[in-house]
Design a protein around this motif. Structure first.
Motif, short mmCIF file in Angstrom:
data_model
loop_
_atom_site.label_atom_id
_atom_site.label_comp_id
_atom_site.label_asym_id
_atom_site.label_seq_id
_atom_site.Cartn_x
_atom_site.Cartn_y
_atom_site.Cartn_z
N HIS A 76 0.85 -1.19 0.00
CA HIS A 76 0.00 0.00 0.00
C HIS A 76 0.89 1.23 0.00
O HIS A 76 1.65 1.46 0.93
N GLY A 77 0.78 2.02 -1.05
CA GLY A 77 1.61 3.20 -1.15
C GLY A 77 1.31 3.98 -2.41
O GLY A 77 0.30 3.75 -3.08
N THR A 78 2.22 4.87 -2.76
CA THR A 78 2.07 5.76 -3.91
C THR A 78 3.23 5.54 -4.87
O THR A 78 4.39 5.51 -4.44
N VAL A 79 2.93 5.40 -6.16
CA VAL A 79 3.99 5.30 -7.16
C VAL A 79 4.66 6.67 -7.27
O VAL A 79 4.01 7.66 -7.58
N GLU A 80 5.95 6.69 -6.97
CA GLU A 80 6.71 7.94 -7.04
C GLU A 80 7.31 8.16 -8.42
O GLU A 80 7.37 9.27 -8.91
N SER A 81 7.79 7.05 -9.04
CA SER A 81 8.39 7.17 -10.37
C SER A 81 8.54 5.80 -11.00
O SER A 81 8.44 4.77 -10.33
N LEU A 82 8.79 5.81 -12.30
CA LEU A 82 9.10 4.60 -13.05
C LEU A 82 10.53 4.73 -13.54
O LEU A 82 10.95 5.79 -14.00
N VAL A 83 11.29 3.65 -13.44
CA VAL A 83 12.66 3.64 -13.93
C VAL A 83 12.64 2.98 -15.30
O VAL A 83 12.27 1.81 -15.43
N LEU A 84 13.02 3.76 -16.33
CA LEU A 84 12.98 3.30 -17.71
C LEU A 84 14.39 3.01 -18.20
O LEU A 84 15.33 3.72 -17.87
N ALA A 85 14.50 1.96 -19.02
CA ALA A 85 15.74 1.67 -19.73
C ALA A 85 15.36 1.58 -21.20
O ALA A 85 14.89 0.54 -21.67
N GLY A 86 15.49 2.69 -21.91
CA GLY A 86 15.03 2.75 -23.29
C GLY A 86 13.52 2.64 -23.33
O GLY A 86 12.82 3.46 -22.76
N LYS A 87 13.03 1.57 -23.98
CA LYS A 87 11.59 1.38 -24.11
C LYS A 87 11.03 0.43 -23.07
O LYS A 87 9.86 0.06 -23.11
N GLN A 88 11.82 0.03 -22.12
CA GLN A 88 11.41 -0.95 -21.11
C GLN A 88 11.30 -0.30 -19.74
O GLN A 88 12.19 0.45 -19.34
N ILE A 89 10.22 -0.59 -19.03
CA ILE A 89 10.10 -0.17 -17.63
C ILE A 89 10.83 -1.23 -16.82
O ILE A 89 10.45 -2.40 -16.82
N PRO A 116 -8.00 5.89 -10.04
CA PRO A 116 -8.13 7.28 -10.45
C PRO A 116 -6.79 7.98 -10.68
O PRO A 116 -6.75 9.06 -11.26
N SER A 117 -5.70 7.36 -10.26
CA SER A 117 -4.36 7.93 -10.50
C SER A 117 -3.69 7.31 -11.72
O SER A 117 -2.50 7.55 -11.97
N ALA A 118 -4.42 6.52 -12.50
CA ALA A 118 -3.83 5.80 -13.64
C ALA A 118 -3.22 6.74 -14.67
O ALA A 118 -2.17 6.45 -15.25
N ALA A 119 -3.86 7.87 -14.94
CA ALA A 119 -3.31 8.82 -15.93
C ALA A 119 -1.98 9.37 -15.45
O ALA A 119 -1.03 9.51 -16.23
N GLU A 120 -1.88 9.66 -14.16
CA GLU A 120 -0.64 10.18 -13.60
C GLU A 120 0.50 9.16 -13.74
O GLU A 120 1.62 9.49 -14.14
N VAL A 121 0.21 7.89 -13.44
CA VAL A 121 1.22 6.84 -13.58
C VAL A 121 1.60 6.66 -15.05
O VAL A 121 2.77 6.50 -15.38
N SER A 122 0.62 6.73 -15.95
CA SER A 122 0.90 6.62 -17.39
C SER A 122 1.83 7.72 -17.86
O SER A 122 2.73 7.49 -18.67
N ARG A 123 1.61 8.93 -17.38
CA ARG A 123 2.48 10.05 -17.77
C ARG A 123 3.93 9.82 -17.32
O ARG A 123 4.86 10.28 -17.97
N MET A 124 4.13 9.08 -16.21
CA MET A 124 5.49 8.76 -15.77
C MET A 124 6.22 7.93 -16.82
O MET A 124 7.45 7.94 -16.90
N ALA A 125 5.46 7.17 -17.64
CA ALA A 125 6.05 6.35 -18.70
C ALA A 125 6.07 7.09 -20.02
O ALA A 125 6.43 6.53 -21.04
N GLY A 126 5.65 8.35 -20.00
CA GLY A 126 5.62 9.13 -21.23
C GLY A 126 4.34 8.99 -22.01
O GLY A 126 4.17 9.62 -23.05
N ILE A 127 3.43 8.17 -21.54
CA ILE A 127 2.14 8.02 -22.21
C ILE A 127 1.33 9.29 -21.96
O ILE A 127 1.22 9.75 -20.84
N GLY A 128 0.80 9.84 -23.04
CA GLY A 128 0.08 11.10 -22.93
C GLY A 128 0.96 12.29 -23.26
O GLY A 128 0.61 13.43 -22.99
#
Length: 197
Positions: A76-89, A116-128
């Motif tokens: 239980h927590g909050t996604v702070e960031s996604l670590v990307l390596a090129g096109k891979q999370i 309800p935070s799905a858009a925010e998490v998607s933006r961390m991956a560059g989606i949107g």
């Protein structure tokens, strides 16, 4: 009366995909549901077969209980960031409730179930955004569109009406989106109205 065409279009769409529905004039509605006030109703649409509803929270709770019994660990927590390596999370940084620093969780695949935070998490991956890089195939223009999910307050009310409808009460929805339905037996109902778009 002015929303009649919307109901007709919805009726036609439902019929086209195999739903068994009927359009009922006020006189027929009153005959089938004597408790229903029909003086201000132009027409109604009734599902006549395979109708029902389910409780999404109860389904989610049952699924969670089952996967926990199979060894799944819920954090239980909050996604702070996604670590990307090129096109891979590669990993997800999650700040657990009550923790001082984020926990790094490695992954081969990431399923965005942030509600309800799905858009925010998607933006961390560059989606949107124009810089979407996490996909290597398909039409990236779709991924440059922001995920249309946002937190919105919803309210559902429970009320008791012992003199109300009994077994003959379908889910009733007004043209304004206000709805009610029976919840079990004994004159208990739930009602609500979705938030504006």
């Amino acid at each position: 009366e002015k929303e009649r065409h919307i109901l007709w279009e919805n009726y036609e769409l439902q019929r086209s995909v195999g739903a068994e529905v009927s359009l009922l004039e006020p006189k027929e509605l009153k005959r089938r549901f004597p408790w229903l006030e029909t003086s201000d109703i132009a027409v109604g649409c009734l599902g006549t077969r395979n109708e029902g509803w389910f409780d999404p929270w109860l389904l989610l709770s049952a699924m969670k209980k089952k996967v926990v019994s199979l060894g799944v660990l819920y954090i239980h927590g909050t996604v702070e960031s996604l670590v990307l390596a090129g096109k891979q999370i590669e990993s997800v940084e999650v700040l657990e409730n009550g923790a001082d620093s984020p926990l790094s969780i490695s992954c081969n695949y990431l399923v965005n179930c942030a509600g309800p935070s799905a858009a925010e998490v998607s933006r961390m991956a560059g989606i949107g955004s124009d810089t979407c890089t996490v996909l290597s195939q398909g039409d990236l223009s779709v991924m440059r569109t922001d995920l249309p999910v946002s937190p919105r307050k919803r309210m559902v009310f429970v009320f008791k009406c012992p003199e109300g409808p009994k077994d003959d009460c379908p889910l009733v929805v007004s043209p304004f989106g206000i709805y009610f339905r029976m919840e079990g037996n004994g004159g208990i109902f739930i009602a609500g109205k979705p938030p504006p778009p």
